[in-house]
Design a protein around this motif. Structure first.
Motif, PDB file in Angstrom:
ATOM      1  N   TRP A  24       0.984  -1.327  -0.009  1.00 52.83           N
ATOM      2  CA  TRP A  24      -0.315  -0.244  -0.101  1.00 52.83           C
ATOM      3  C   TRP A  24       0.960   1.098  -0.158  1.00 52.83           C
ATOM      4  CZ3 TRP A  24      -3.956  -1.057   4.150  1.00 52.83           C
ATOM      5  CH2 TRP A  24      -4.574  -2.518   4.190  1.00 52.83           C
ATOM      6  N   LEU A  25       2.232   0.975   0.338  1.00 50.92           N
ATOM      7  CA  LEU A  25       2.712   2.673   0.717  1.00 50.92           C
ATOM      8  C   LEU A  25       3.939   2.681  -0.517  1.00 50.92           C
ATOM      9  CD1 LEU A  25       4.153   1.254   4.101  1.00 50.92           C
ATOM     10  CD2 LEU A  25       2.340   3.284   3.084  1.00 50.92           C
ATOM     11  N   ALA A  26       3.899   1.568  -1.841  1.00 50.49           N
ATOM     12  CA  ALA A  26       4.318   1.844  -2.437  1.00 50.49           C
ATOM     13  C   ALA A  26       4.214   2.559  -4.017  1.00 50.49           C
ATOM     14  CB  ALA A  26       4.868   0.222  -3.958  1.00 50.49           C
ATOM     15  N   GLY A  27       2.714   3.163  -3.783  1.00 57.60           N
ATOM     16  CA  GLY A  27       2.476   4.414  -4.739  1.00 57.60           C
ATOM     17  C   GLY A  27       2.951   5.888  -4.034  1.00 57.60           C
ATOM     18  N   LEU A  28       3.651   5.770  -2.634  1.00 51.68           N
ATOM     19  CA  LEU A  28       3.485   6.724  -1.092  1.00 51.68           C
ATOM     20  C   LEU A  28       5.200   7.178  -1.730  1.00 51.68           C
ATOM     21  CD1 LEU A  28       3.189   8.760   0.588  1.00 51.68           C
ATOM     22  CD2 LEU A  28       3.389   7.474   1.944  1.00 51.68           C
ATOM     23  N   TYR A  29       6.059   5.819  -1.324  1.00 50.73           N
ATOM     24  CA  TYR A  29       7.578   6.305  -1.587  1.00 50.73           C
ATOM     25  C   TYR A  29       8.150   6.442  -3.392  1.00 50.73           C
ATOM     26  CZ  TYR A  29       7.845   2.617   1.998  1.00 50.73           C
ATOM     27  OH  TYR A  29       7.100   2.305   3.096  1.00 50.73           O
ATOM     28  N   ARG A  30       6.899   6.005  -3.830  1.00 52.62           N
ATOM     29  CA  ARG A  30       7.680   6.227  -5.331  1.00 52.62           C
ATOM     30  C   ARG A  30       7.045   7.754  -5.730  1.00 52.62           C
ATOM     31  NH1 ARG A  30       4.764   7.352 -10.295  1.00 52.62           N
ATOM     32  NH2 ARG A  30       6.109   6.646 -12.236  1.00 52.62           N
ATOM     33  N   HIS A  31       6.136   8.093  -5.080  1.00 52.23           N
ATOM     34  CA  HIS A  31       5.778  10.053  -5.065  1.00 52.23           C
ATOM     35  C   HIS A  31       6.963  10.929  -4.213  1.00 52.23           C
ATOM     36  CE1 HIS A  31       2.979  13.436  -4.257  1.00 52.23           C
ATOM     37  NE2 HIS A  31       3.693  13.967  -3.468  1.00 52.23           N
ATOM     38  N   GLN A  32       7.056  10.358  -3.046  1.00 57.02           N
ATOM     39  CA  GLN A  32       8.135  10.743  -2.390  1.00 57.02           C
ATOM     40  C   GLN A  32       9.660  11.322  -3.013  1.00 57.02           C
ATOM     41  OE1 GLN A  32       6.672  12.919  -0.357  1.00 57.02           O
ATOM     42  NE2 GLN A  32       6.624  12.093   1.459  1.00 57.02           N
ATOM     43  N   TRP A  33       9.764   9.946  -3.965  1.00 58.72           N
ATOM     44  CA  TRP A  33      11.402  10.018  -4.343  1.00 58.72           C
ATOM     45  C   TRP A  33      11.617  10.629  -5.850  1.00 58.72           C
ATOM     46  CZ3 TRP A  33      15.592   9.341  -3.708  1.00 58.72           C
ATOM     47  CH2 TRP A  33      17.127   8.447  -4.652  1.00 58.72           C
ATOM     48  N   LEU A  34      10.264  10.498  -6.446  1.00 58.88           N
ATOM     49  CA  LEU A  34      10.193  11.947  -7.847  1.00 58.88           C
ATOM     50  C   LEU A  34      10.310  13.422  -6.826  1.00 58.88           C
ATOM     51  CD1 LEU A  34       7.856   9.806 -10.087  1.00 58.88           C
ATOM     52  CD2 LEU A  34       9.614   9.815 -10.464  1.00 58.88           C
ATOM     53  N   THR A  35       9.199  13.646  -6.224  1.00 63.48           N
ATOM     54  CA  THR A  35       8.810  14.639  -5.591  1.00 63.48           C
ATOM     55  C   THR A  35       9.937  15.309  -5.470  1.00 63.48           C
ATOM     56  OG1 THR A  35       6.955  15.058  -4.906  1.00 63.48           O
ATOM     57  CG2 THR A  35       7.993  16.816  -3.452  1.00 63.48           C
ATOM     58  N   LEU A  36      11.294  14.770  -4.082  1.00 66.03           N
ATOM     59  CA  LEU A  36      13.051  14.682  -4.268  1.00 66.03           C
ATOM     60  C   LEU A  36      14.154  14.732  -5.262  1.00 66.03           C
ATOM     61  CD1 LEU A  36      14.895  14.278  -2.042  1.00 66.03           C
ATOM     62  CD2 LEU A  36      15.368  12.195  -1.804  1.00 66.03           C
ATOM     63  N   LEU A  37      13.299  14.308  -6.464  1.00 59.40           N
ATOM     64  CA  LEU A  37      14.229  13.675  -7.405  1.00 59.40           C
ATOM     65  C   LEU A  37      13.999  15.586  -8.061  1.00 59.40           C
ATOM     66  CD1 LEU A  37      14.321  11.016  -8.622  1.00 59.40           C
ATOM     67  CD2 LEU A  37      16.243  11.858  -7.532  1.00 59.40           C
ATOM     68  N   ARG A  38      12.303  16.324  -8.565  1.00 60.61           N
ATOM     69  CA  ARG A  38      12.621  17.091  -8.977  1.00 60.61           C
ATOM     70  C   ARG A  38      12.640  18.335  -8.568  1.00 60.61           C
ATOM     71  NH1 ARG A  38       6.715  14.872  -9.159  1.00 60.61           N
ATOM     72  NH2 ARG A  38       6.934  13.996 -10.781  1.00 60.61           N
ATOM     73  N   LEU A  39      12.363  18.315  -6.951  1.00 62.93           N
ATOM     74  CA  LEU A  39      13.391  19.536  -6.167  1.00 62.93           C
ATOM     75  C   LEU A  39      14.848  19.792  -6.436  1.00 62.93           C
ATOM     76  CD1 LEU A  39      11.190  19.462  -3.568  1.00 62.93           C
ATOM     77  CD2 LEU A  39      11.217  21.433  -4.273  1.00 62.93           C
ATOM     78  N   ASP A  40      15.334  18.293  -6.382  1.00 61.36           N
ATOM     79  CA  ASP A  40      16.842  18.794  -6.099  1.00 61.36           C
ATOM     80  C   ASP A  40      17.048  19.072  -7.163  1.00 61.36           C
ATOM     81  OD1 ASP A  40      18.911  17.822  -4.975  1.00 61.36           O
ATOM     82  OD2 ASP A  40      20.239  16.304  -6.334  1.00 61.36           O
ATOM     83  N   GLN A  41      16.671  18.675  -8.487  1.00 55.22           N
ATOM     84  CA  GLN A  41      17.033  18.800 -10.341  1.00 55.22           C
ATOM     85  C   GLN A  41      16.501  20.427 -10.060  1.00 55.22           C
ATOM     86  OE1 GLN A  41      19.420  17.281 -11.808  1.00 55.22           O
ATOM     87  NE2 GLN A  41      19.874  16.332  -9.668  1.00 55.22           N
ATOM     88  N   GLY A  42      15.674  20.527  -9.770  1.00 53.90           N
ATOM     89  CA  GLY A  42      15.202  22.773 -10.153  1.00 53.90           C
ATOM     90  C   GLY A  42      14.042  21.934 -10.850  1.00 53.90           C
ATOM     91  N   LEU A  43      13.595  21.269 -10.446  1.00 55.68           N
ATOM     92  CA  LEU A  43      12.226  20.583 -12.039  1.00 55.68           C
ATOM     93  C   LEU A  43      10.866  20.878 -11.120  1.00 55.68           C
ATOM     94  CD1 LEU A  43      13.605  17.457 -13.557  1.00 55.68           C
ATOM     95  CD2 LEU A  43      14.207  19.753 -13.940  1.00 55.68           C
ATOM     96  N   VAL A  44      10.705  22.099 -10.813  1.00 53.47           N
ATOM     97  CA  VAL A  44       9.357  22.469 -10.133  1.00 53.47           C
ATOM     98  C   VAL A  44       9.144  23.834 -10.766  1.00 53.47           C
ATOM     99  CG1 VAL A  44       9.966  21.629  -7.675  1.00 53.47           C
ATOM    100  CG2 VAL A  44      10.331  24.281  -8.305  1.00 53.47           C
TER     101      VAL A  44
END
Length: 166
Positions: A24-44
């Protein structure tokens, strides 16, 4: 659910308690990881913080409180949240300030982006500011009639675009 996994220890506790099925947490993990990557790369999305409505802010907020017992100077921080934004709060001379702290000894744990958008709510409503590394802004000047103890809260959330920090 996103507020359950804001820190690595949160993940460990969730798995150890075995109350929520890992699948049940798999989608949540994916969302958190992709958000972190977007922020880290300035893709907001540029200007995302100006477009946040009160309803969106309220729907996504995580509240973490702090009580100020008296008028004395107090400094505290909220770390481990908001994808590497290390926020320091200062209460001094009836003023509350917010500083984006960037410690050089922890470059991999704290966002080194030149600026980060921060949204906070005070009695005047939502305010969006862009904080450079080490920059401090006055958030609130307390009215002389305000009595202690005072309860303050930090509100943060994760959206598909970027975290909101208050």
């Amino acid at each position: 659910m996103a507020h359950l996994v804001l820190h690595p220890l949160d993940f460990e506790v969730l798995h150890a308690d075995n109350i929520i099925r890992p699948g049940w947490l798999a989608g949540l993990y994916r969302h958190q990881w992709l958000t972190l990557l977007r922020l880290d790369q300035g893709l907001v999305e540029p200007g995302w913080s100006r477009d946040v409505t009160e309803a969106q802010f309220d729907a996504c907020a995580l509240r973490c409180g702090r009580t100020l017992k008296d008028r004395q100077k107090v400094t505290w921080r909220w770390t481990g949240f908001n994808f590497g934004v290390d926020l320091v709060m200062v209460h001094s001379r009836r003023q509350i300030s917010l500083r984006r702290n960037v410690r050089q000894e922890l470059p991999l744990l704290i966002s080194q982006a030149n600026s980060r958008d921060v949204i906070y709510r005070s009695s005047s409503g939502l305010t969006a500011v862009q904080l450079a590394r080490g920059q401090e802004v006055r958030v609130l000047t307390l009215d002389e009639a305000a009595t202690y103890p005072l309860l303050l809260a930090k509100l943060s959330s994760n959206s598909k675009h970027a975290p909101r920090i208050v």
